[in-house]
Design a protein around this motif. Structure first.
Motif, PDB file in Angstrom:
ATOM      1  N   PRO A 125     103.571   2.057 -53.455  1.00 51.63           N
ATOM      2  CA  PRO A 125     102.698   2.140 -54.630  1.00 51.63           C
ATOM      3  C   PRO A 125     101.819   3.387 -54.574  1.00 51.63           C
ATOM      4  CG  PRO A 125     101.872   0.506 -53.081  1.00 51.63           C
ATOM      5  CD  PRO A 125     103.205   0.947 -52.560  1.00 51.63           C
ATOM      6  N   TRP A 126     101.344   3.782 -55.729  1.00 55.06           N
ATOM      7  CA  TRP A 126     100.502   4.970 -55.787  1.00 55.06           C
ATOM      8  C   TRP A 126      99.190   4.781 -55.039  1.00 55.06           C
ATOM      9  CZ3 TRP A 126     101.631   9.768 -56.760  1.00 55.06           C
ATOM     10  CH2 TRP A 126     102.775  10.068 -57.500  1.00 55.06           C
ATOM     11  N   SER A 127      98.752   3.553 -54.873  1.00 59.71           N
ATOM     12  CA  SER A 127      97.526   3.311 -54.109  1.00 59.71           C
ATOM     13  C   SER A 127      97.672   3.750 -52.663  1.00 59.71           C
ATOM     14  CB  SER A 127      97.157   1.823 -54.166  1.00 59.71           C
ATOM     15  OG  SER A 127      98.211   1.027 -53.633  1.00 59.71           O
ATOM     16  N   ASP A 128      98.931   3.757 -52.145  1.00 62.06           N
ATOM     17  CA  ASP A 128      99.175   4.241 -50.785  1.00 62.06           C
ATOM     18  C   ASP A 128      99.403   5.742 -50.743  1.00 62.06           C
ATOM     19  OD1 ASP A 128      98.932   1.720 -49.740  1.00 62.06           O
ATOM     20  OD2 ASP A 128     101.084   1.312 -49.671  1.00 62.06           O
ATOM     21  N   ARG A 129      99.690   6.333 -51.891  1.00 63.49           N
ATOM     22  CA  ARG A 129      99.980   7.771 -51.925  1.00 63.49           C
ATOM     23  C   ARG A 129      98.747   8.607 -52.241  1.00 63.49           C
ATOM     24  NH1 ARG A 129     105.322   7.603 -55.883  1.00 63.49           N
ATOM     25  NH2 ARG A 129     106.713   6.419 -54.512  1.00 63.49           N
ATOM     26  N   VAL A 130      97.879   8.112 -53.098  1.00 64.56           N
ATOM     27  CA  VAL A 130      96.763   8.912 -53.606  1.00 64.56           C
ATOM     28  C   VAL A 130      95.865   9.440 -52.491  1.00 64.56           C
ATOM     29  CG1 VAL A 130      94.639   8.812 -54.966  1.00 64.56           C
ATOM     30  CG2 VAL A 130      96.778   7.919 -55.912  1.00 64.56           C
ATOM     31  N   PRO A 131      95.424   8.613 -51.513  1.00 65.46           N
ATOM     32  CA  PRO A 131      94.541   9.172 -50.471  1.00 65.46           C
ATOM     33  C   PRO A 131      95.197  10.308 -49.698  1.00 65.46           C
ATOM     34  CG  PRO A 131      94.538   6.776 -50.395  1.00 65.46           C
ATOM     35  CD  PRO A 131      95.642   7.170 -51.319  1.00 65.46           C
ATOM     36  N   ALA A 132      96.478  10.151 -49.339  1.00 63.11           N
ATOM     37  CA  ALA A 132      97.158  11.196 -48.588  1.00 63.11           C
ATOM     38  C   ALA A 132      97.345  12.454 -49.425  1.00 63.11           C
ATOM     39  CB  ALA A 132      98.514  10.678 -48.094  1.00 63.11           C
ATOM     40  N   ILE A 133      97.652  12.288 -50.699  1.00 62.92           N
ATOM     41  CA  ILE A 133      97.802  13.448 -51.574  1.00 62.92           C
ATOM     42  C   ILE A 133      96.478  14.195 -51.697  1.00 62.92           C
ATOM     43  CG2 ILE A 133      98.246  14.163 -53.958  1.00 62.92           C
ATOM     44  CD1 ILE A 133     100.311  11.908 -54.119  1.00 62.92           C
ATOM     45  N   ALA A 134      95.378  13.447 -51.832  1.00 65.93           N
ATOM     46  CA  ALA A 134      94.057  14.089 -51.935  1.00 65.93           C
ATOM     47  C   ALA A 134      93.739  14.891 -50.681  1.00 65.93           C
ATOM     48  CB  ALA A 134      92.989  13.025 -52.178  1.00 65.93           C
ATOM     49  N   LEU A 135      94.047  14.339 -49.515  1.00 67.62           N
ATOM     50  CA  LEU A 135      93.806  15.068 -48.263  1.00 67.62           C
ATOM     51  C   LEU A 135      94.701  16.300 -48.161  1.00 67.62           C
ATOM     52  CD1 LEU A 135      93.458  12.089 -45.756  1.00 67.62           C
ATOM     53  CD2 LEU A 135      91.634  13.543 -46.640  1.00 67.62           C
ATOM     54  N   ALA A 136      95.952  16.170 -48.589  1.00 65.49           N
ATOM     55  CA  ALA A 136      96.857  17.319 -48.554  1.00 65.49           C
ATOM     56  C   ALA A 136      96.345  18.442 -49.454  1.00 65.49           C
ATOM     57  CB  ALA A 136      98.256  16.887 -48.984  1.00 65.49           C
ATOM     58  N   VAL A 137      95.827  18.080 -50.621  1.00 68.25           N
ATOM     59  CA  VAL A 137      95.260  19.085 -51.530  1.00 68.25           C
ATOM     60  C   VAL A 137      94.068  19.765 -50.874  1.00 68.25           C
ATOM     61  CG1 VAL A 137      94.051  19.403 -53.715  1.00 68.25           C
ATOM     62  CG2 VAL A 137      96.099  17.974 -53.623  1.00 68.25           C
ATOM     63  N   ALA A 138      93.189  18.994 -50.233  1.00 68.08           N
ATOM     64  CA  ALA A 138      92.025  19.573 -49.561  1.00 68.08           C
ATOM     65  C   ALA A 138      92.444  20.517 -48.445  1.00 68.08           C
ATOM     66  CB  ALA A 138      91.136  18.456 -49.000  1.00 68.08           C
ATOM     67  N   ILE A 139      93.482  20.155 -47.703  1.00 65.96           N
ATOM     68  CA  ILE A 139      93.973  20.999 -46.616  1.00 65.96           C
ATOM     69  C   ILE A 139      94.459  22.343 -47.146  1.00 65.96           C
ATOM     70  CG2 ILE A 139      95.876  21.211 -44.959  1.00 65.96           C
ATOM     71  CD1 ILE A 139      95.531  18.162 -44.471  1.00 65.96           C
ATOM     72  N   VAL A 140      95.177  22.323 -48.258  1.00 68.28           N
ATOM     73  CA  VAL A 140      95.698  23.567 -48.831  1.00 68.28           C
ATOM     74  C   VAL A 140      94.581  24.388 -49.466  1.00 68.28           C
ATOM     75  CG1 VAL A 140      97.256  24.525 -50.565  1.00 68.28           C
ATOM     76  CG2 VAL A 140      97.992  22.585 -49.169  1.00 68.28           C
ATOM     77  N   VAL A 141      93.701  23.731 -50.216  1.00 70.57           N
ATOM     78  CA  VAL A 141      92.622  24.453 -50.901  1.00 70.57           C
ATOM     79  C   VAL A 141      91.725  25.162 -49.896  1.00 70.57           C
ATOM     80  CG1 VAL A 141      90.526  24.154 -52.275  1.00 70.57           C
ATOM     81  CG2 VAL A 141      92.636  23.009 -52.965  1.00 70.57           C
ATOM     82  N   LEU A 142      91.337  24.467 -48.829  1.00 68.44           N
ATOM     83  CA  LEU A 142      90.475  25.093 -47.824  1.00 68.44           C
ATOM     84  C   LEU A 142      91.230  26.144 -47.017  1.00 68.44           C
ATOM     85  CD1 LEU A 142      88.428  22.032 -46.508  1.00 68.44           C
ATOM     86  CD2 LEU A 142      87.680  23.840 -48.057  1.00 68.44           C
ATOM     87  N   GLY A 143      92.550  26.031 -46.961  1.00 65.84           N
ATOM     88  CA  GLY A 143      93.332  27.076 -46.308  1.00 65.84           C
ATOM     89  C   GLY A 143      93.396  28.341 -47.134  1.00 65.84           C
ATOM     90  N   ILE A 144      93.429  28.186 -48.459  1.00 64.51           N
ATOM     91  CA  ILE A 144      93.467  29.343 -49.349  1.00 64.51           C
ATOM     92  C   ILE A 144      92.084  29.946 -49.543  1.00 64.51           C
ATOM     93  CG2 ILE A 144      94.000  30.086 -51.718  1.00 64.51           C
ATOM     94  CD1 ILE A 144      96.179  27.935 -51.750  1.00 64.51           C
ATOM     95  N   GLN A 145      91.064  29.086 -49.574  1.00 65.60           N
ATOM     96  CA  GLN A 145      89.692  29.536 -49.791  1.00 65.60           C
ATOM     97  C   GLN A 145      88.812  29.032 -48.645  1.00 65.60           C
ATOM     98  OE1 GLN A 145      87.302  31.598 -50.471  1.00 65.60           O
ATOM     99  NE2 GLN A 145      88.017  31.702 -52.594  1.00 65.60           N
ATOM    100  N   PRO A 146      88.962  29.578 -47.435  1.00 66.07           N
ATOM    101  CA  PRO A 146      88.233  29.050 -46.276  1.00 66.07           C
ATOM    102  C   PRO A 146      86.729  29.253 -46.337  1.00 66.07           C
ATOM    103  CG  PRO A 146      89.391  31.077 -45.702  1.00 66.07           C
ATOM    104  CD  PRO A 146      89.849  30.689 -47.073  1.00 66.07           C
ATOM    105  N   ASN A 147      86.267  30.186 -47.140  1.00 70.00           N
ATOM    106  CA  ASN A 147      84.831  30.419 -47.208  1.00 70.00           C
ATOM    107  C   ASN A 147      84.080  29.208 -47.737  1.00 70.00           C
ATOM    108  OD1 ASN A 147      82.602  32.268 -46.827  1.00 70.00           O
ATOM    109  ND2 ASN A 147      82.421  32.314 -49.058  1.00 70.00           N
ATOM    110  N   TRP A 148      84.769  28.362 -48.506  1.00 69.27           N
ATOM    111  CA  TRP A 148      84.132  27.134 -48.982  1.00 69.27           C
ATOM    112  C   TRP A 148      83.750  26.214 -47.832  1.00 69.27           C
ATOM    113  CZ3 TRP A 148      87.652  25.568 -53.746  1.00 69.27           C
ATOM    114  CH2 TRP A 148      87.501  26.539 -54.740  1.00 69.27           C
ATOM    115  N   LEU A 149      84.401  26.385 -46.703  1.00 70.64           N
ATOM    116  CA  LEU A 149      84.081  25.606 -45.509  1.00 70.64           C
ATOM    117  C   LEU A 149      83.187  26.373 -44.548  1.00 70.64           C
ATOM    118  CD1 LEU A 149      84.470  23.307 -43.437  1.00 70.64           C
ATOM    119  CD2 LEU A 149      86.654  24.348 -42.812  1.00 70.64           C
TER     120      LEU A 149
END
Length: 503
Positions: A445-469
């Motif tokens: 179900p999507w309830s099991d996918r959404v948290p992991a997808i959100a973390l994956a997005v955060a991992i990529v976003v902070l990798g592209i824009q590390p200054n935000w961290l």
């Protein structure tokens, strides 16, 4: 404003625990609402923080037990803000990803909220005794979460965790008490209880005790044995919190109290700490290669990657200390993603054995999205460019190489081994022909996918824009560096440490 982060979860835990029987089904929704509200409050505080400001952006200080030198002193600065944010985020993820049919839901969600309260309190505490109290508060909820909702050997794993962490707390308290007693300080306030003026031998003794205490929590080899057992027996949400946040109490303690309170002793012991980090990194990586349980692979991976933080802390330069904070956040996000994905695999297939699983990336009958998310987490952990893991590890190695080239190179070998053990796991579990016993897996179900997808997005976003961290902690880590730099610049210490550092 900071007390809301500490006492908000406590109030939420009480409300969830005492829900009437007719509203038991609402416990998850109430706990999730409290966690989301606290995450929103963290964002409110974050947008008001000036990253260039040195010192605390928010502070609360109230006398408590003056006779004991204990005060209720909380502060939020660039060192604690990223970890407070990580704690709030992963608390939401853990509650959201919990099985809706979990037994004794009111008790479970209450313990998760109490765990969040103790953790954020430790990150905010600016009184040594207050930090110790919050450090101990998170012990009991996590013990119960493993002992009640864990796997077959949950009693053994929970007891082992309790014994190790209790010893960790005793050692940390002994170091704090010794520091205040030998320095003659009248309180346990962070700014008052300094080791300035103490003989170097006493400082080293107190720091060694503190290092062992926090080394158990991180954990570093050979103090690590409780962690794989705890992860294997813990439920997925508990593993997310354990790896993502709770281990960071040890590395945060190294920076805040090790570097911050004992700069003289830290500069003296730094070469040994770098070697300890390298040994721990290589051990964790080599041990991960030999594991058959997917959870154990990720658990030993955590031991290796947490050692990089020790390496950066040993170098104790402004860049390396900033890199240590970045690695804490990076590891928290990546390990949480991997444990979520592994949890779904175990839930849907009934096993986590890499010698049994095959072909789960099959787009028709397998777990293609879960497999893809696992690959993302493995790539981030291995330091693939474009992800936050690359940014954090590159900064750690870049900033540590000039001080400890051999230890840094050994840790870099550990990073190379990360690709080996994750490729072995992914190749065995997700590629190949899907066995008939897994040909009709229930849908995810999507309830099991959404948290992991959100973390994956955060991992990529902070990798592209590390200054935000990175921007949040640069000013504060520069403050931690100055006393160590002054010690390193002294002729006597430079002569004593020039050989180990040069080698």
């Amino acid at each position: 404003m900071l007390s809301v982060l500490v006492w908000g979860p406590v109030v939420g835990a009480v409300l969830v625990a005492f829900l009437p029987e007719s509203l038991v089904g609402r416990g998850r929704s109430l706990a999730l609402a409290v966690a989301v509200a606290l995450f929103g409050w963290t964002l409110v505080l974050a947008v008001q923080v000036d990253p260039t400001q040195v010192g605390s952006s928010f502070e609360e200080s109230v006398p408590w037990l003056s006779n004991l030198g204990l005060s209720y002193h909380l502060a939020l600065d660039g060192l604690s803000l990223p970890l407070v944010f990580l704690n709030s985020l992963l608390t939401v993820v853990a509650i959201y990803s919990t099985n809706r049919a979990i037994e004794r839901p009111r008790f479970f969600y209450s313990l998760v909220l109490l765990l969040a309260a103790g953790t954020v309190g430790a990150f905010l505490a600016m009184d040594l005794l207050l930090f110790f109290l919050f450090y101990e508060v998170e012990l009991l909820p996590l013990y119960l979460l493993i002992a009640i909702w864990g796997g077959v050997r949950r009693a053994y794993a929970a007891t082992k965790f309790l014994m190790y962490t209790a010893l960790s707390g005793v050692l940390i308290l002994a170091s704090f008490l010794g520091l205040v007693w030998f320095s003659g300080a009248q309180s346990f306030d962070y700014e008052v209880a300094r080791s300035v003026g103490l003989p170097l031998g006493i400082q080293i003794a107190l720091l060694v005790v503190l290092l062992i205490g926090f080394g158990i929590k991180i954990p570093l080899f050979p103090l690590h044995t409780w962690l794989p057992d705890a992860h294997v027996e813990a439920s997925t949400p508990v593993s997310v919190l354990l790896a993502g946040v709770l281990l960071k109490l040890g590395t945060y303690g190294l920076l805040r109290f090790g570097v911050g309170l004992f700069p003289d002793a830290w500069a003296t012991l730094a070469p040994g700490l770098a070697i300890w980090a390298a040994v721990s990194a290589l051990f964790g990586a080599l041990a991960a290669i030999s594991q058959q349980d997917m959870k154990r692979v990720v658990a030993y991976s955590s031991i290796a990657h947490m050692a990089y933080i020790m390496l950066a802390a040993a170098a104790a330069t402004p860049l390396s200390l900033t890199a240590a904070v970045a690695q804490m956040v990076s590891h928290g996000l990546i390990s949480a993603l991997l444990f979520l994905a592994v949890g779904v695999v175990g839930k849907k297939t009934g096993t986590r054995d890499v010698n049994v699983l095959r072909g789960l990336l099959n787009p028709e009958c397998g777990l293609p999205i879960v497999g893809s998310l696992t690959i993302v987490g493995a790539m981030a952990s291995a330091g693939i460019p474009g992800m936050v893991g690359f940014v954090a590890e590159f900064l750690v190695f870049r900033s540590s190489f000039s001080a400890f080239p051999v230890a840094t190179l050994l840790c870099m070998v550990g990073t190379g081994l990360t690709a080996v053990y994750f490729l072995l796991m992914i190749n065995r579990v997700f590629f190949g022909r899907l066995p008939e016993q897994f040909a009709e897996l229930p849908p995810v179900p999507w309830s099991d996918r959404v948290p992991a997808i959100a973390l994956a997005v955060a991992i990529v976003v902070l990798g592209i824009q590390p200054n935000w961290l990175l921007r949040w902690s640069e000013s504060q880590t520069a403050v931690l560096y100055r006393p160590v730099a002054a010690v390193q610049a002294s002729p006597s210490l430079s002569a004593a440490t020039a050989g180990p550092v040069a080698n």
